[in-house]
Enzyme design. Structure first.
Site: not given
Ligand code: PEP
Ligand code: MG
Length: 608
Positions: A273, A409, A570
């Site tokens: 690792h 967020r 995202c």
């Molecule tokens: C998703 O759900 O695509 C996201 C970006 O949020 P998380 O991965 O933090 O739940």
């Molecule tokens: Mg999410």
């Protein structure tokens, strides 16, 4: 008869053959044992007349299974058949996916100085004085008892694993967590754990798993640290080439913050690792016998050719410096391109933002060329203890100052994300339970404090505030009015802030017309949207939804068609090179990806 059959069920068995060249090693073993533990039946593995518990990482590792070995998996009791079926499937997938780490081809060399040959971990050139690894044990005050320290360390590894989910090396933390569970379960004191680690490490000496002893030491250090016994490593302030027997995987992060030019390890393997993490860090490194090297002598470490040049001549040094500067120019050129906008062949500018978790990832994002932060996962800012309002405000402010365009967020805890200071009662289906925005009902005081801190930090900045896991318009309206009441309570003007939602729950797709009237922006979280569209847990060890399924693209198309407010994406899909052309063709204008994927994502866009 029937009753007897149920009282004394017959054991079921299946033979499993190791097909990976790496053998059945720690990372796949950890995933296997995790799944085995989720079944109530007794599960054992037998190989060469040795029978062990298949739910324990160290017991399974003790079989030292190598390529070509066939062991028998036996399950007895409740759900035995299902257990065998699922474990067999997982085992086959793990074997298929376990890629062999290929030896890096060495290039020819001609040096005048004395040359020591080694095995390449990660390629590069370094010229610097050697520095031998020193450690010092420091004792802090700690009131913690052993079992709490053990539990905290397991939790820490779980969080590290979850936080690095986007990282292909995340499985290392899962493996260490499983190892600690397996070794720590029967220990009552630190001495017992130390003895257990010592005993298990001894068994690995001379086997293919020898290099895993650093994982054993690493988990032991983690528990010791909780108990106030910390190993401090010191590094020079000037560039150096580190000489050491082995490093702990957890030390690589720290090493990256130093002036290290290269690393020479004596006792590790290409698959350890430590080696995997060194490769990921890009630090030029080699496995070699260092006994003839002395402290503070300038050497050339050429890991293209896999050599250390001791007593380099002035000609050797000049050649190495020229090569080093050529490499730096090349690096600088690609780094420079990262800061250029990503323009498609047809001249569309696609914004590439970063997903950040704290000030460090936000800074990396800046260095990697991000044009903003499309997702600040605020739950990862404060992992251990509940932060004060002031601490939160300071942390947000520091991040907000880095970019003009930032989306933060609110806490997205629950499901697979836990924080030690937020208690959520046990649920049968945590992914369908109290998570994300639903915490506003169960923990309003926490969310009030977080919003208060964000508002204070965003006093002069048009920050976007995003609520996770929104599933209905009423939920958004209620949450936004909660935010407004917080602003009113503390007499803060938030008229410059924008409020939007993550699109992760499929119900939103059918409510877009109404959402358009109330939100300022949308961001598609494809990680969760995929899990809810396909009813497959995102962390499920066996089931995997197709990341490029037409159903997912149809969902995105609906969102982009219906939305009358800016939409970004995202989730992981945003950095998927096969998805990028499709996303752009559907009209996506902003992609938010992990900092390390920014340059590559920009490059992909330039070809569309
Ligand atoms: C998703 O759900 O695509 C996201 C970006 O949020 P998380 O991965 O933090 O739940
Ligand atoms: Mg999410």
């Amino acid at each position: 008869m029937f009753l007897f059959k149920n009282l004394f069920p017959k054991p079921l068995s299946v033979p499993l053959t190791v097909t990976s060249n790496n053998g059945f090693h720690l990372r796949p073993v950890a995933q296997f044992a995790t799944l085995a533990r989720s079944f109530p039946c007794q599960i054992t593995a037998t190989f060469s007349n040795k029978r062990v518990d298949a739910k324990g990482v160290n017991t399974l590792l003790s079989l030292s299974l190598e390529k070509g070995d066939t062991f028998t998996l036996v399950a007895k009791g409740k759900k035995a058949e299902e257990a065998l079926e699922k474990l067999q499937l997982l085992f086959e997938t793990l074997m298929q996916d376990d890629k062999e780490i290929k030896k890096i081809e060495k290039t020819a060399y001609s040096y005048e100085g004395f040359v020591i040959e080694g095995e390449i971990i990660s390629e590069g050139i370094a010229i610097a004085p050697t520095y031998t690894y020193h450690t010092k044990e420091v004792q802090h005050r700690s009131e913690m008892d052993f079992s709490t320290a053990l539990a905290k360390s397991i939790e820490e590894l779980e969080t590290l694993y979850r936080n690095k989910e986007e990282d292909e090396n995340a499985a290392i933390y899962l493996a260490q967590k499983e190892l600690l569970i397996s070794l720590g379960t029967h220990c009552q004191t630190l001495t017992e754990l130390e003895e257990k680690v010592e005993e298990e490490s001894r068994k690995l000496v001379g086997t293919k798993l020898d290099a895993k002893t650093s994982d054993y030491q690493d988990i032991l250090q983690r528990v010791k640290k909780q108990l106030g016994l910390e190993i401090k490593v010191t590094f020079p302030d000037t560039p150096f080439i580190l000489l050491c027997n082995d490093l702990l995987p957890s030390e690589i992060d720290q090493l990256q913050q130093t002036n290290v030019s290269g690393v020479i390890l004596k006792e590790t393997s290409m698959n350890s690792h430590t080696a995997i993490l060194l490769r990921a860090s890009g630090i030029c490194s080699l496995i070699a016998d260092t006994q003839n090297l002395v402290e503070d002598e300038t050497v050339i470490l050429d890991t293209h050719s896999g050599v250390i040049v001791q007593d380099p001549s002035s000609h050797d040094l000049q050649k190495a410096r020229e090569r080093l500067s050529k490499e730096s120019v090349q690096k600088a050129l690609s780094a420079k391109k990262r800061f250029e906008p990503a323009i498609t062949q047809k001249g569309r500018h696609i914004k590439v933002f970063a997903n950040a978790a704290d000030i460090n990832t936000a800074k990396t994002a800046k260095e990697e060329g991000a044009e903003g932060i499309g997702l600040l996962r605020s739950e990862f800012l404060f992992k251990d203890v509940k932060p004060s309002l002031e601490k939160q405000q300071k942390a947000y402010k520091e991040i907000f100052e880095l970019f003009d365009d930032i989306t933060v967020r609110t806490l997205d805890v629950g499901g697979d994300k836990a924080l030690p200071y937020i208690q959520i009662p046990a649920e049968d289906n945590p992914f369908l339970g109290v998570r994300g925005v639903r915490l506003f009902h169960t923990h309003p005081e926490l969310l009030e404090e977080q919003l208060h801190a964000i508002f204070l930090a965003a006093e002069n900045k048009r920050v976007k505030i995003m609520f996770p896991m929104i599933s209905s318009v009423e939920e958004f309206i209620q949450t936004k009015s909660f935010a407004q009441s917080v602003a009113k309570k503390y007499q803060l003007d938030i008229s410059h802030l924008h409020f939007g939602i993550m699109i992760e729950v499929p119900s939103v797709l059918f409510l877009m017309d109404s959402f358009n009237d109330v939100v300022d922006f949308y961001s598609i979280g494809t990680n969760d949207l995929t899990q809810y569209l396909f009813a497959i847990e995102r962390t499920h060890p066996l089931l995997k939804a197709d990341a490029l399924s037409p159903a997912l693209f149809s969902a995105i198309e609906i969102i982009l068609d219906k939305a009358n407010k800016p939409v970004s994406i995202c989730g992981e899909l945003a950095a998927n090179k096969n998805a990028i052309p499709k996303l752009l063709n559907l009209g996506m204008e902003t992609l938010s990806v992990s900092p390390k994927s920014i340059a590559q994502t920009k490059e992909e866009i330039r070809y569309v």
